[in-house]
Design a protein around this motif. Structure first.
Motif, PDB file in Angstrom:
ATOM      1  N   LYS A   1       2.463 -14.655  -6.198  1.00 50.89           N
ATOM      2  CA  LYS A   1       2.177 -13.381  -5.534  1.00 50.89           C
ATOM      3  C   LYS A   1       1.304 -12.498  -6.439  1.00 50.89           C
ATOM      4  O   LYS A   1       0.386 -11.824  -5.980  1.00 50.89           O
ATOM      5  N   LEU A   2       1.604 -12.529  -7.722  1.00 57.51           N
ATOM      6  CA  LEU A   2       0.834 -11.723  -8.676  1.00 57.51           C
ATOM      7  C   LEU A   2      -0.621 -12.191  -8.707  1.00 57.51           C
ATOM      8  O   LEU A   2      -1.551 -11.381  -8.659  1.00 57.51           O
ATOM      9  N   ALA A   3      -0.809 -13.513  -8.762  1.00 58.15           N
ATOM     10  CA  ALA A   3      -2.166 -14.066  -8.783  1.00 58.15           C
ATOM     11  C   ALA A   3      -2.935 -13.614  -7.558  1.00 58.15           C
ATOM     12  O   ALA A   3      -4.096 -13.208  -7.635  1.00 58.15           O
ATOM     13  N   LEU A   4      -2.248 -13.641  -6.424  1.00 56.99           N
ATOM     14  CA  LEU A   4      -2.867 -13.244  -5.166  1.00 56.99           C
ATOM     15  C   LEU A   4      -3.307 -11.791  -5.218  1.00 56.99           C
ATOM     16  O   LEU A   4      -4.448 -11.455  -4.862  1.00 56.99           O
ATOM     17  N   SER A   5      -2.406 -10.922  -5.684  1.00 59.76           N
ATOM     18  CA  SER A   5      -2.779  -9.498  -5.660  1.00 59.76           C
ATOM     19  C   SER A   5      -3.819  -9.177  -6.727  1.00 59.76           C
ATOM     20  O   SER A   5      -4.691  -8.345  -6.498  1.00 59.76           O
TER      21      SER A   5
ATOM     22  N   TRP B   1      -6.791  -9.972 -17.609  1.00 53.76           N
ATOM     23  CA  TRP B   1      -5.797  -9.145 -16.923  1.00 53.76           C
ATOM     24  C   TRP B   1      -4.610  -9.996 -16.484  1.00 53.76           C
ATOM     25  O   TRP B   1      -3.450  -9.631 -16.659  1.00 53.76           O
ATOM     26  N   ALA B   2      -4.941 -11.166 -15.925  1.00 54.98           N
ATOM     27  CA  ALA B   2      -3.883 -12.059 -15.458  1.00 54.98           C
ATOM     28  C   ALA B   2      -2.988 -12.474 -16.627  1.00 54.98           C
ATOM     29  O   ALA B   2      -1.763 -12.479 -16.523  1.00 54.98           O
TER      30      ALA B   2
ATOM     31  N   LEU C   1       5.485  -9.803 -15.156  1.00 51.80           N
ATOM     32  CA  LEU C   1       5.504  -9.055 -13.908  1.00 51.80           C
ATOM     33  C   LEU C   1       5.375 -10.039 -12.753  1.00 51.80           C
ATOM     34  O   LEU C   1       4.812 -11.120 -12.906  1.00 51.80           O
ATOM     35  N   ASP C   2       5.885  -9.642 -11.601  1.00 53.21           N
ATOM     36  CA  ASP C   2       5.674 -10.514 -10.453  1.00 53.21           C
ATOM     37  C   ASP C   2       4.916  -9.814  -9.334  1.00 53.21           C
ATOM     38  O   ASP C   2       4.630 -10.380  -8.304  1.00 53.21           O
ATOM     39  N   HIS C   3       4.577  -8.559  -9.517  1.00 55.82           N
ATOM     40  CA  HIS C   3       3.749  -7.886  -8.520  1.00 55.82           C
ATOM     41  C   HIS C   3       3.003  -6.734  -9.190  1.00 55.82           C
ATOM     42  O   HIS C   3       3.303  -6.354 -10.319  1.00 55.82           O
TER      43      HIS C   3
ATOM     44  N   VAL D   1      -1.400  -3.926  -1.812  1.00 56.90           N
ATOM     45  CA  VAL D   1      -0.440  -3.634  -2.873  1.00 56.90           C
ATOM     46  C   VAL D   1       0.131  -2.250  -2.586  1.00 56.90           C
ATOM     47  O   VAL D   1      -0.581  -1.262  -2.617  1.00 56.90           O
ATOM     48  N   HIS D   2       1.400  -2.195  -2.275  1.00 53.07           N
ATOM     49  CA  HIS D   2       1.967  -0.903  -1.906  1.00 53.07           C
ATOM     50  C   HIS D   2       2.754  -0.335  -3.068  1.00 53.07           C
ATOM     51  O   HIS D   2       3.436  -1.065  -3.780  1.00 53.07           O
ATOM     52  N   PRO D   3       2.620   0.984  -3.261  1.00 51.42           N
ATOM     53  CA  PRO D   3       3.430   1.601  -4.301  1.00 51.42           C
ATOM     54  C   PRO D   3       4.907   1.399  -3.975  1.00 51.42           C
ATOM     55  O   PRO D   3       5.323   1.494  -2.832  1.00 51.42           O
ATOM     56  N   ARG D   4       5.646   1.063  -4.997  1.00 55.16           N
ATOM     57  CA  ARG D   4       7.058   0.776  -4.784  1.00 55.16           C
ATOM     58  C   ARG D   4       7.782   2.035  -4.311  1.00 55.16           C
ATOM     59  O   ARG D   4       7.567   3.115  -4.839  1.00 55.16           O
ATOM     60  N   VAL D   5       8.606   1.866  -3.316  1.00 58.56           N
ATOM     61  CA  VAL D   5       9.339   3.024  -2.802  1.00 58.56           C
ATOM     62  C   VAL D   5      10.513   3.305  -3.736  1.00 58.56           C
ATOM     63  O   VAL D   5      11.342   2.434  -3.987  1.00 58.56           O
TER      64      VAL D   5
END
Lengths: 297, 366
Positions: free
Chosen positions: A214-218, A243-244, A252-254, A290-294
């Protein structure tokens, strides 16, 4: 001889994700023994091609880094003047004719080989990387033409040296200056642009083993969007990989807003660009999903 | 291998040549050789092969796809039809008429042009470019030539280290060999430091600059001839790089070439967009050794925000920016057009270029 179908696979095995055009150009340059001129923006893996090629061919990489003011002596050879002088001094009291002494001081051991001579006299077919050729002067470019066509170098004191194996030449350029048509005609041409989404994702996954899917994707989609902004220094693949690596090292995962803000220095290397990215960060994150974490209230 | 293939590849090569590619029989032979020995007849490989063999620069790659498709569409399926005629560029011909008229001394005879700086002796140097006729062309070229030559061979007063055997640098030699007990083992040489500058000329060729653009073309040509580190662009509504055309040996041959190859002569002006395009595509050419010379009157139809933004970028990257404005020669001139106002804070020198005297003065700023 290497087959066209195998090239992609071999480059892949050495950690280089190629596309059909790259494979074809590399194949042709191997097949026809022609120099390959690689152009493209910074950080898209121009120099990497040469390194990978050396690995694929299992041979040595000889690198000539060009800069303004580079001249033939720096690229070809120099006599080790100090050593010659010291040698004469040591053998001052020896009984020998002047001719004999002259013969010894213009021998191989007093010759400092610079990259071009090194490439010509190499015992195996080497890969010669002439990096950033557009930074050198026009005079050097025309000098290079001569060497690239004849593959022989004349040293007045000893004679002409002809190449035992014709080196596999890769020239890279950044388009800071227009190269002469004569040089272009002698080379095969390859232009590498920023990679598309799929290619970049593959590269990230290949080069950063163990990275979260998921991290690679984002990361990839974020970088693709960043390149669309009008930045002064557009980040290349090497920045993406840095960066990766950095984010993977942080386990990190996201991606979230704080992380991006804190690690922005890895991909953006200019103060104004940083400001611009920060300003459009929310928009960028929306686009890349990529949404800010709620935060729980 | 289909029997018609060699002929078709040759035809394709001719088509590419008509479109400005540097492709010849050598490349065609190369392509055929590889095709036969490697048996690469499927469409994808065939396309990549021709692309790798025939393209020599980025511009070639951009045009290649369309040309490839138009030429091979019928042929790859086995049909043979006659080659499509190379794209004609006739419609562009009329765009530089004003210049050729200017150069031939026609056209502007009834323009009532008065200038504030007409020199009373009637010497060539004092004459406004906008009223110059072709009788003075030769002399003018000579003067520009000598000016640019002066610039190209200028050295600084300081010396720099060199590896060539020239002047010995005694101080450095002694200093270096002190460590080794004073025996002069290593010799150091020096030469006068060269004032190595790169020039980047951006010339406005829109309608408002019509009277002057012919002269500036000559100016850019003369510079390019003696000073190799010169890049030249023209802009009006679009930006175009004309450096390669200026390498022709004869000035008279350049004009027709430019008529054919470039658009946008004597149209409107969009400075902002053109600067945008410049920074995006050729921003790399500007570095701390580059002096950017912009030749324009600052009349602009587009928005001013991009002008300001891009001028700032160019200013940061370059050594200095020189804005040459033909109108600045008039005593009552103030930089008050919107475009000029936006650019003004980022200009190092705003100078008039309306006659050769002013031009000679500019050389000092470089």
């Amino acid at each position: 001889m290497i087959k066209l179908e195998d090239i992609s696979g071999m480059m892949h095995a050495n950690g280089y994700i190629s596309d059909p055009q790259v494979a074809m150009s590399v194949f042709l340059s191997l097949q026809l023994e022609k120099p390959l001129l690689v152009e493209g923006p910074a950080g898209v893996g121009k120099t990497e091609i040469a390194k990978v090629m050396a690995n694929v061919l299992q041979t040595d990489l000889i690198r000539l880094q060009c800069y303004e003011g580079l001249d033939a002596t720096h690229a070809l050879y120099e006599w080790n003047y100090q050593r010659q002088l010291l040698h004469l001094k040591i053998t001052e009291h020896d009984t020998g004719t002047i001719e004999e002494k002259e013969k010894t001081i213009f021998g191989e051991s007093f010759l400092l080989k610079r990259p071009l001579l090194e490439a010509i006299t190499h015992t195996r077919k080497p890969v010669l990387l002439i990096d950033e050729i557009d930074r050198s002067d026009e005079e050097f470019e025309s000098f290079l033409l001569e060497v690239l066509s004849d593959w022989q170098i004349t040293i007045p004191e000893t004679g002409t040296i002809t190449a035992t194996y014709i080196p596999q030449v890769i020239l890279t350029g950044n388009r800071t200056r227009d190269l002469s048509d004569a040089l272009r005609r002698r080379c095969l041409y390859l232009y590498i642009d920023y990679p598309d989404f799929e290619k970049e994702l593959t590269i990230v996954k290949k080069k950063v083993p163990g990275i979260n899917e998921k991290l690679a994707l984002s990361i990839t989609s974020f970088m693709q969007e960043v390149r669309r902004l009008k930045l002064e220094k557009i980040p290349g693949i090497s920045e993406t990989l840095d960066w990766a690596f950095a984010l993977a090292a942080l386990h990190l995962d996201h991606l979230d807003k704080t992380v991006i803000e804190q690690t922005l220095g890895v991909i953006i290397k200019d103060w104004k660009d940083t400001r611009q990215v920060q300003m459009s960060l929310s928009e960028l994150m929306e686009k890349t999903g990529v949404h800010p974490r709620v935060q729980p209230t | 291998m289909p029997a018609s293939l060699p002929a078709n590849i040759l035809k394709f090569c001719t088509l590419l040549r008509h479109n400005g590619y540097q492709a010849g029989h050598e490349e065609s032979a190369l392509a055929l050789q590889v095709l036969v020995t490697e048996n690469l007849f499927d469409n994808i490989n065939f396309y990549h092969l021709l692309r790798a063999v025939f393209c020599r620069k980025k511009e070639d790659l951009e045009k290649f796809d369309a040309l490839f498709k138009s030429f091979w569409r019928d042929r790859l399926t086995g049909e043979t039809s006659s080659a499509p005629p190379p794209p004609k560029q006739r419609e562009k011909k009329n765009k530089a008429i004003a210049i050729s008229q200017w150069l031939n001394g026609k056209g502007n005879d009834d323009d009532p042009i008065t200038t504030a700086t007409w020199s009373s002796e009637g010497r060539l140097e004092g004459r406004d470019f906008s009223v110059l006729r072709d009788d003075g062309l030769e002399d003018m070229r000579r003067i520009i030539h000598s000016l640019s030559r002066k610039l190209a061979s200028r050295t600084k007063r300081r010396y720099e280290k060199t590896n060539r055997v020239t002047l010995p640098d005694i101080r450095r030699t002694l200093r270096k060999n002190m460590r080794k007990g004073g025996e002069l083992l290593e010799l150091v040489y020096r030469r006068p430091k060269r004032n190595k500058i790169k020039l980047l000329l951006l010339c406005d060729v829109s309608r408002s600059m019509e009277l002057y653009s012919g002269f500036f073309l000559l100016f850019m040509y003369a510079f390019r001839q003696v000073y190799a580190a010169t890049e030249t662009f023209i802009f009006s509504t679009v930006l175009e790089r004309i450096t390669p055309y200026l390498q022709q040996s004869k000035f008279n041959e350049i004009l027709p070439l430019l008529h054919q190859q470039t658009l946008g002569w004597n149209g409107g002006t969009r400075i902002g967009e053109c600067l945008d395009a410049f920074v995006e595509q050729n921003g790399n050419m500007v570095d701390k050794k580059t002096i950017v010379v912009i030749i324009s009157d600052g009349w602009d139809q587009g928005a001013t925000a991009p002008i300001e933004h891009n001028m700032h970028l160019i200013h940061q990257r370059s050594r200095k920016i020189l804005w040459l404005n033909p109108l600045a020669g008039y005593t009552e001139y103030r930089p008050e057009t919107a475009g000029m106002k936006a650019a003004y804070p980022h200009i190092d020198f705003l100078a008039p270029v309306h006659n050769l005297e002013s031009l000679a003065r500019i050389i000092r700023y470089l």
